[in-house]
Write a protein that holds these residues in place. Structure first.
Motif, PDB file in Angstrom:
ATOM      1  N   ILE A  77       0.844  -1.199   0.000  1.00 23.99           N
ATOM      2  CA  ILE A  77       0.000   0.000   0.000  1.00 23.99           C
ATOM      3  C   ILE A  77       0.876   1.245   0.000  1.00 23.99           C
ATOM      4  N   LYS A  78       1.895   1.248   0.868  1.00 25.54           N
ATOM      5  CA  LYS A  78       2.787   2.414   0.935  1.00 25.54           C
ATOM      6  C   LYS A  78       3.582   2.575  -0.355  1.00 25.54           C
ATOM      7  N   LEU A  79       4.087   1.470  -0.918  1.00 23.71           N
ATOM      8  CA  LEU A  79       4.824   1.550  -2.178  1.00 23.71           C
ATOM      9  C   LEU A  79       3.935   2.055  -3.307  1.00 23.71           C
ATOM     10  N   SER A  80       2.692   1.608  -3.329  1.00 20.40           N
ATOM     11  CA  SER A  80       1.763   2.057  -4.358  1.00 20.40           C
ATOM     12  C   SER A  80       1.483   3.547  -4.229  1.00 20.40           C
ATOM     13  N   GLY A 151      -7.233   6.989  -3.088  1.00 19.68           N
ATOM     14  CA  GLY A 151      -7.541   5.667  -3.608  1.00 19.68           C
ATOM     15  C   GLY A 151      -7.383   4.526  -2.639  1.00 19.68           C
ATOM     16  N   TYR A 152      -6.195   4.349  -2.100  1.00 25.75           N
ATOM     17  CA  TYR A 152      -5.923   3.208  -1.239  1.00 25.75           C
ATOM     18  C   TYR A 152      -5.355   3.698   0.072  1.00 25.75           C
ATOM     19  N   SER A 153      -6.062   3.434   1.117  1.00 23.30           N
ATOM     20  CA  SER A 153      -5.519   3.715   2.434  1.00 23.30           C
ATOM     21  C   SER A 153      -5.560   2.419   3.226  1.00 23.30           C
ATOM     22  N   SER A 154      -4.644   2.283   4.149  1.00 23.87           N
ATOM     23  CA  SER A 154      -4.567   1.033   4.893  1.00 23.87           C
ATOM     24  C   SER A 154      -5.796   0.828   5.778  1.00 23.87           C
ATOM     25  N   GLU A 155      -6.453   1.920   6.155  1.00 21.42           N
ATOM     26  CA  GLU A 155      -7.673   1.749   6.954  1.00 21.42           C
ATOM     27  C   GLU A 155      -8.781   1.126   6.105  1.00 21.42           C
TER      28      GLU A 155
END
Length: 162
Positions: A77-80, A151-155
């Motif tokens: 997720i962080k890399l994206s 778009g993408y969050s870890s939550e």
């Protein structure tokens, strides 16, 4: 937005980023063939390399989103998000380079041509390619920012960020 609408939007972002990258690269290849007589140099946008490094950023950010959809991990997720942020920065830099390209190469073809018969048609195609690259860059900027920030969050995936 509902969950299915959000999923559809993310799926479109992945493929759109990869397709924009491929089209960017294709226009760079077209510029590769502009070094013919009587034109003594390549256009500015080709010299900057933007069609190639921009396409690499766009394709990689789309590939990271596809990898994230297949296997969701906190590090992915962080890399994206980082890759999409780099893609957005690359698109912003590309927009600036394209503006310089419009200013520097407006008379690129007509200035070197001994006869002006084909000058109008070729210049029209050249400016058309620059406009398409600008449209793709603006679209990539918004897609990358959306994917990076919203778009993408870890939550969203229920992963702890500890």
């Amino acid at each position: 937005m509902t969950a299915s609408t959000t999923e559809t939007k993310k799926s479109e972002d992945q493929t759109t980023q990869i397709l924009l990258g491929i089209m960017h690269f294709s226009f760079g290849v077209v510029f590769l063939f502009t070094l013919v007589n009587p034109y003594p140099r390549f256009p500015f946008i080709f010299i900057s390399g933007y069609p190639f490094w921009g396409s690499a950023l766009f394709i990689n950010s789309g590939a990271f989103l596809i990898a994230l959809k297949r296997k969701t991990t906190d590090s992915l997720i962080k890399l994206s998000q980082v890759m999409n942020l780099l893609s957005a920065l690359g698109a912003a830099a590309g927009i600036i380079l394209l503006i310089f390209g419009f200013l520097l190469d407006g008379e690129f073809l007509c200035g070197y041509s001994p006869d002006g018969i084909q000058c109008g048609a070729v210049t029209f195609l050249f400016i058309g390619i620059l406009i398409m690259l600008m449209i793709f860059s603006i679209a990539e900027l918004f897609i990358s920012l959306f994917s990076s920030i919203l778009g993408y969050s870890s939550e969203h995936f229920g992963i702890c960020c500890c």
